[in-house]
Design a protein around this motif. Structure first.
Motif, short mmCIF file in Angstrom:
data_model
loop_
_atom_site.label_atom_id
_atom_site.label_comp_id
_atom_site.label_asym_id
_atom_site.label_seq_id
_atom_site.Cartn_x
_atom_site.Cartn_y
_atom_site.Cartn_z
N ARG A 82 0.87 -1.18 0.00
CA ARG A 82 0.00 0.00 0.00
C ARG A 82 0.90 1.23 0.00
NH1 ARG A 82 -3.70 -0.96 5.04
NH2 ARG A 82 -1.80 -1.92 5.82
N LEU A 83 0.85 2.02 -1.06
CA LEU A 83 1.66 3.23 -1.16
C LEU A 83 0.75 4.43 -0.93
CD1 LEU A 83 3.08 1.02 -3.17
CD2 LEU A 83 4.60 2.95 -3.49
N LYS A 84 1.09 5.26 0.06
CA LYS A 84 0.20 6.35 0.47
C LYS A 84 0.87 7.72 0.32
CE LYS A 84 -2.59 3.86 3.76
NZ LYS A 84 -3.44 4.11 4.91
N ARG A 85 0.05 8.68 -0.08
CA ARG A 85 0.42 10.10 -0.10
C ARG A 85 -0.86 10.89 0.04
NH1 ARG A 85 0.59 14.33 -3.88
NH2 ARG A 85 2.08 15.92 -3.24
N GLU A 86 -0.92 11.75 1.03
CA GLU A 86 -2.08 12.59 1.32
C GLU A 86 -3.36 11.74 1.33
OE1 GLU A 86 -1.78 15.93 -1.35
OE2 GLU A 86 -0.07 16.74 -0.24
N LYS A 87 -4.30 11.98 0.39
CA LYS A 87 -5.57 11.23 0.38
C LYS A 87 -5.56 10.06 -0.59
CE LYS A 87 -8.40 15.24 1.50
NZ LYS A 87 -9.52 16.07 1.09
N THR A 88 -4.40 9.75 -1.16
CA THR A 88 -4.31 8.72 -2.19
C THR A 88 -3.61 7.47 -1.66
OG1 THR A 88 -4.16 10.44 -3.87
CG2 THR A 88 -3.47 8.23 -4.53
N THR A 89 -4.18 6.31 -1.97
CA THR A 89 -3.54 5.03 -1.67
C THR A 89 -3.47 4.23 -2.95
OG1 THR A 89 -4.42 5.02 0.59
CG2 THR A 89 -3.63 2.92 -0.29
N LEU A 90 -2.26 3.80 -3.31
CA LEU A 90 -2.04 2.94 -4.46
C LEU A 90 -1.78 1.53 -3.95
CD1 LEU A 90 0.54 5.19 -6.37
CD2 LEU A 90 -1.94 5.12 -6.72
N PHE A 91 -2.35 0.54 -4.61
CA PHE A 91 -2.09 -0.85 -4.27
C PHE A 91 -1.26 -1.44 -5.41
CE2 PHE A 91 -5.83 0.30 -1.94
CZ PHE A 91 -5.68 -0.34 -0.72
N GLY A 117 15.77 28.48 -5.04
CA GLY A 117 16.37 27.92 -6.24
C GLY A 117 16.76 26.47 -6.10
N GLY A 118 16.55 25.88 -4.94
CA GLY A 118 16.86 24.47 -4.70
C GLY A 118 15.59 23.66 -4.55
N SER A 119 15.75 22.45 -4.11
CA SER A 119 14.57 21.62 -3.88
C SER A 119 14.78 20.75 -2.64
CB SER A 119 14.28 20.74 -5.10
OG SER A 119 15.37 19.88 -5.34
N GLN A 120 13.69 20.29 -2.09
CA GLN A 120 13.72 19.39 -0.94
C GLN A 120 12.52 18.46 -1.05
OE1 GLN A 120 13.53 22.14 2.34
NE2 GLN A 120 11.31 22.06 2.43
N TRP A 121 12.55 17.41 -0.27
CA TRP A 121 11.44 16.45 -0.28
C TRP A 121 10.33 16.98 0.62
CZ3 TRP A 121 11.72 13.14 -4.02
CH2 TRP A 121 12.94 12.69 -4.47
N GLU A 122 9.09 16.83 0.15
CA GLU A 122 7.96 17.21 1.01
C GLU A 122 7.87 16.25 2.17
OE1 GLU A 122 4.61 17.05 -1.67
OE2 GLU A 122 4.55 14.87 -1.64
N SER A 123 7.20 16.64 3.26
CA SER A 123 7.03 15.75 4.39
C SER A 123 5.85 14.81 4.14
CB SER A 123 6.82 16.47 5.70
OG SER A 123 6.69 17.80 5.59
N VAL A 124 5.89 13.70 4.86
CA VAL A 124 4.78 12.74 4.77
C VAL A 124 3.58 13.35 5.45
CG1 VAL A 124 3.98 10.46 5.49
CG2 VAL A 124 6.34 10.76 4.74
N HIS A 125 2.47 13.40 4.71
CA HIS A 125 1.23 13.95 5.26
C HIS A 125 0.09 13.08 4.76
CE1 HIS A 125 -1.61 16.84 6.80
NE2 HIS A 125 -2.21 16.86 5.63
N ILE A 126 -0.48 12.27 5.65
CA ILE A 126 -1.59 11.37 5.31
C ILE A 126 -2.85 11.95 5.94
CG2 ILE A 126 -2.49 9.03 5.45
CD1 ILE A 126 0.14 9.31 3.84
N VAL A 127 -3.88 12.11 5.11
CA VAL A 127 -5.15 12.67 5.57
C VAL A 127 -6.14 11.56 5.76
CG1 VAL A 127 -7.00 14.28 5.03
CG2 VAL A 127 -4.68 14.77 4.29
#
Length: 129
Positions: free
Chosen positions: A34-43, A119-129
């Motif tokens: 189960r892969l999760k991000r915010e309101k989305t779950t992928l199986f 001008g750079g980038s970073q990873w967003e934090s894990v946020h599960i709703v």
């Protein structure tokens, strides 16, 4: 499910009995994650011998984001204090799914790279709703 020790009749053939008595081919270790991000779950169905990079590629195709913009994480070791958030552990793309200890129905989090405003980038934090 963790298979029981190999049955003597099948020893050397890569077969074992599961705790519920089913015969299992240990070479074919198909699981789903189960892969999760915010309101989305992928199986996703995968083999434990696959590399994590193959999971990243599947997620990329499903969500339309480049593979280099996706990071997969799992829950790290539980902290001693109850009620604290469990730290996340980055999954190394060159290692197998099995080597990360992922099992059937494990939860994996996926996050995207975001612009940090300088001008750079970073990873967003894990946020599960």
């Amino acid at each position: 499910m963790t298979p029981t020790p190999t049955c003597p009749v099948f020893r050397g053939k890569g077969l074992s009995l599961t705790p519920n008595g089913w015969l299992q081919d240990e070479r074919m270790s198909d699981i789903y994650l189960r892969l999760k991000r915010e309101k989305t779950t992928l199986f996703l169905s995968c083999n434990t011998h696959e590399k994590v990079n193959s999971l990243i590629k599947q997620v990329s195709e499903l969500v339309g984001v480049e593979t280099k913009e996706i990071l997969l994480l799992k829950d790290g070791e539980k902290g001693e204090q109850e009620g604290t958030e469990t730290p996340k552990e980055e999954l190394d793309g060159d290692k197998s799914i099995k080597s990360h200890g992922l099992q059937n129905a494990s939860i994996v989090y996926y996050v995207f790279k975001k612009d940090d405003g300088n001008g750079g980038s970073q990873w967003e934090s894990v946020h599960i709703v």
